[in-house]
Design an enzyme around this catalytic site. Structure first.
Site, mmCIF file in Angstrom:
data_model
loop_
_atom_site.group_PDB
_atom_site.id
_atom_site.type_symbol
_atom_site.label_atom_id
_atom_site.label_comp_id
_atom_site.label_asym_id
_atom_site.label_seq_id
_atom_site.Cartn_x
_atom_site.Cartn_y
_atom_site.Cartn_z
ATOM 1 C CD GLU A 84 -1.666 -2.384 1.595
ATOM 2 O OE1 GLU A 84 -0.515 -2.519 2.084
ATOM 3 O OE2 GLU A 84 -2.469 -3.326 1.488
ATOM 4 C CG HIS A 126 -10.789 -6.913 7.545
ATOM 5 N ND1 HIS A 126 -10.254 -7.713 8.510
ATOM 6 C CD2 HIS A 126 -9.913 -6.923 6.518
ATOM 7 C CE1 HIS A 126 -9.090 -8.208 8.080
ATOM 8 N NE2 HIS A 126 -8.858 -7.741 6.879
#
Lengths: 342, 319
Positions: free
Chosen positions: B55, B124
């Protein structure tokens, strides 16, 4: 550490743990059809990696620690966690290993040295180095086992941690389970070493620690290779990167879907996405669990009747875990707020 | 108009802009790994690429590409994965233009799903919109309908600033009418989803359908609720909210985020300062409990705002 040191009993122990993992996860997978709605979110299976998990953790001794990823059922099972509590966790129940707060992705059993998992790829690698620092300070030769996937080696956390761990000679063994796929991306599509035909263990070279690649479907090979790394770490000579080559026999996880869509396990990405049925079937033929059973029977370590008996006993153990988990109540609602602070 | 799911509408927005502007790139993890991938097939590997799980590099590369004149859209999948690269999101992308005295611009879109509260446990499921809304230089879009998903994505790509585009995972398959052809939804313009006179409800994302459901329920009791969806929280259309509160005098702010990290707490502060004279009752916030999201189903429901809690909030504010 030689295979000779692995007596028959120990080899049977390895096979037993491999089969327990397989049976446990088959029941997890079956829950989606047998009891729809009981498992929520995302579960990830380690089928194909059992030999790697158990071969590595055969070296685990009291005082050691292990950390892993969201694909985490196999480690605590091997370390002695109660499958009833594990299944109850996967089902979100009060008797779960983490009281129903973590679920399948976040199994933790500190009493048995399993410090936990992260659902974020690569994030657990520095945690392992921290635990290894603590082990180094204890000066008892304790080692930390750090399990992660090939995908995680593309994270900064992996590279930063390997550098520090090597520099500080931390007693850690970094076991990279390379299962060939990051969800639907093949290793060669995302890794410069793989694309150049190199093993992923060459990454260790950049940080001056040993890097070795082992056939992760052969528990004895893993036992040997990880054994050397563990010995090195216990002796204070620092960490090792072990690339353990496995093949994930199930899809990355159950389908990702909002509530209302029944969850299930789709076909493996090799077939569903890439149309490589041959590759998948070859991997199935090399399935480490039946293969090691064959090895033990051929080697006279186990008779097939004994192996069948073992399988029946394990099936009963896991069946019991399923019924226990189904009967376990949901946690008290207020417990949702209990563990935000120590 | 075409009926399509929210997720397809986002893709429609990206297609619209990629067709129109060859400078738009689309890349991220686990996309375009086979030749038949819709975007790869349409625009080729020069503009559409799979990336490793990296990322910091993905978003950092987007910043560089944007400074060099391209318009990257980064597929992050889950909002939490942006946290891995928090420096790039918060302290690089939105700072470059300012620090260069306006010499560079950083037109990029960080596309990420959020709020997936259906058993995804602690890492999440977050509703992180407020985390980004206070960063000067960043814009934050939070579409609640398929049409807004398309129109806001297209506007995000055309915007000359870094945009965090947060699509709600629980809305993924919700169908909605989406305008055909070129369609843009402006940033900073709230949508009054239901007009009403008695109370103002402000909600974003998955909370919008919950708020509309509550309003419907309340209507049966003769309570007429106005439901406002800001659609972007940076820029935030305070005028529309203030105008509504001027009319109703009562406000319930709904947010799936934990209270002190919520958009609603920011709106509450603005209303206390700028709408105080209009308020006839204290502001009510209906947010998630201040906790990590638990895995177990009843516990997850226990900590999240829902229709019943919104109705209860409205009853309280009307007392």
């Amino acid at each position: 550490m030689s295979v000779q040191s692995l007596n028959a009993e120990r080899q049977v122990w390895i096979y037993t743990q491999m089969l327990r993992i397989r049976t446990f996860e088959e029941r997890v997978k079956r829950t989606f059809t047998d009891h729809p709605g009981v498992i929520r979110g995302h579960t990830h299976l380690a089928d194909g990696a059992e030999a790697s998990i158990v071969g590595s953790l055969s070296h685990f001794r009291e005082g050691d620690a292990a950390l892993a990823t969201y694909r985490c059922h196999g480690y605590p099972l091997t370390l002695g966690s109660d499958p009833k509590a594990m299944m109850a966790e996967v089902y979100g129940r009060a008797d779960g290993l983490c009281k129903g707060l973590g679920g399948s992705m976040h199994l933790t059993d500190v009493k048995r040295g399993f410090l936990g998992t992260s659902g974020i790829v690569g994030a657990g690698i520095p945690h392992a180095a921290g635990a290894a620092w603590a082990a180094q300070l204890r000066k008892r030769g304790d080692v930390v086992f750090c399990f992660f996937g090939d995908g995680a080696s593309k994270q900064g956390a992996f590279h930063e941690t390997l550098n520090i761990a090597s520099l500080w000679k931390l007693p850690a063994v970094f076991v990279m389970e390379n299962n060939g796929y990051n969800v639907v991306t093949t290793t060669a599509q995302e890794d410069a070493n793989a694309a150049a035909g190199e093993p992923l263990s060459v990454k260790a070279k950049a940080y001056a620690l040993p890097g070795v690649t082992v056939d992760g479907t052969d528990p004895l090979a893993v036992y040997r290779t990880v054994g050397e790394a563990v010995e090195r770490a216990r002796a204070g000579r620092g960490p090792t990167l072990v690339e353990s080559k496995v093949y994930r026999l199930s899809a990355h996880g159950n389908i990702i879907a909002p509530p209302g869509v029944p969850l299930h396990y789709p076909e493996h990405e090799a077939i569903a996405v890439f149309g490589k049925r041959e590759e998948y079937e070859a991997a199935l033929r090399g399935d480490p669990v039946p293969r090691f059973r064959g090895t033990l029977i051929l080697g006279g370590v186990l008779t097939s009747a004994q192996a069948d008996e073992l399988a029946a006993r394990i099936a009963g153990e896991i069946e019991e875990a399923v019924s226990f988990a189904l009967k376990s109540p949901f946690p008290k609602l207020e417990s949702a707020l209990e563990y935000n602070y120590a | 108009m075409a009926l399509m799911p929210y997720i397809a509408a986002i893709d429609a927005g990206i297609h619209q802009e990629m067709r129109r502007d060859p400078k738009v790139l689309y890349f991220g993890q686990n996309l375009a790994t086979t030749e038949n991938h819709a975007f790869l097939a349409a625009y080729g590997p020069e503009r559409v690429r799979v990336t490793p799980i990296s990322e910091t590099a993905e978003i950092g590369i987007a910043v560089g590409a944007a400074m060099a004149g391209l318009r990257p859209v980064v597929e992050l999948y889950m909002a939490e994965f942006m946290l891995v690269a928090m420096d790039q999101v918060v302290n690089e992308a939105p700072r470059m233009r300012y620090m260069s005295g306006g010499q560079v611009k950083v037109p990029l879109v960080l596309k990420a799903g959020y709020g997936f509260t259906c058993g995804w446990a602690g890492q999440h499921t977050g509703t992180l919109s407020a985390l980004f809304m206070g960063v000067p230089g960043l814009k934050v879009a939070v579409p609640a309908t398929a049409a807004d998903a398309k129109g806001l994505m297209a506007s995000a790509i055309r915007d000359d600033n870094p945009v965090v585009f947060l699509h709600h995972y629980l809305l993924t398959l919700e169908q909605g009418e989406v305008p055909d052809g070129e369609y843009l939804v402006p940033f900073g313009k709230a949508d009054v989803r239901r007009a009403g006179a008695d109370v103002t409800i402000v909600a974003t994302g998955w909370m919008v359908p919950r708020a509309l459901g509550a309003a419907q329920q309340l209507a049966k009791e003769g309570i007429d609720a106005e439901v406002i969806d800001p659609r972007t929280v940076a820029p935030l259309d305070l005028d529309t909210i203030l105008k509504s509160v001027d009319k109703t005098g009562r406000v319930v702010l709904v947010d799936q985020a934990t209270r002190h990290a919520s958009v609603s707490s920011v709106i509450a502060a603005e209303l206390a300062e700028h709408g105080f004279r209009a308020l006839r009752a204290p502001i009510i916030q209906v947010t998630a409990a201040d906790t990590t999201i638990p895995y177990s189903e009843p516990l997850e429901a226990y900590v999240l705002p829902d229709e019943a809690r919104i109705v209860a909030g409205v009853r309280t504010v009307l007392k």
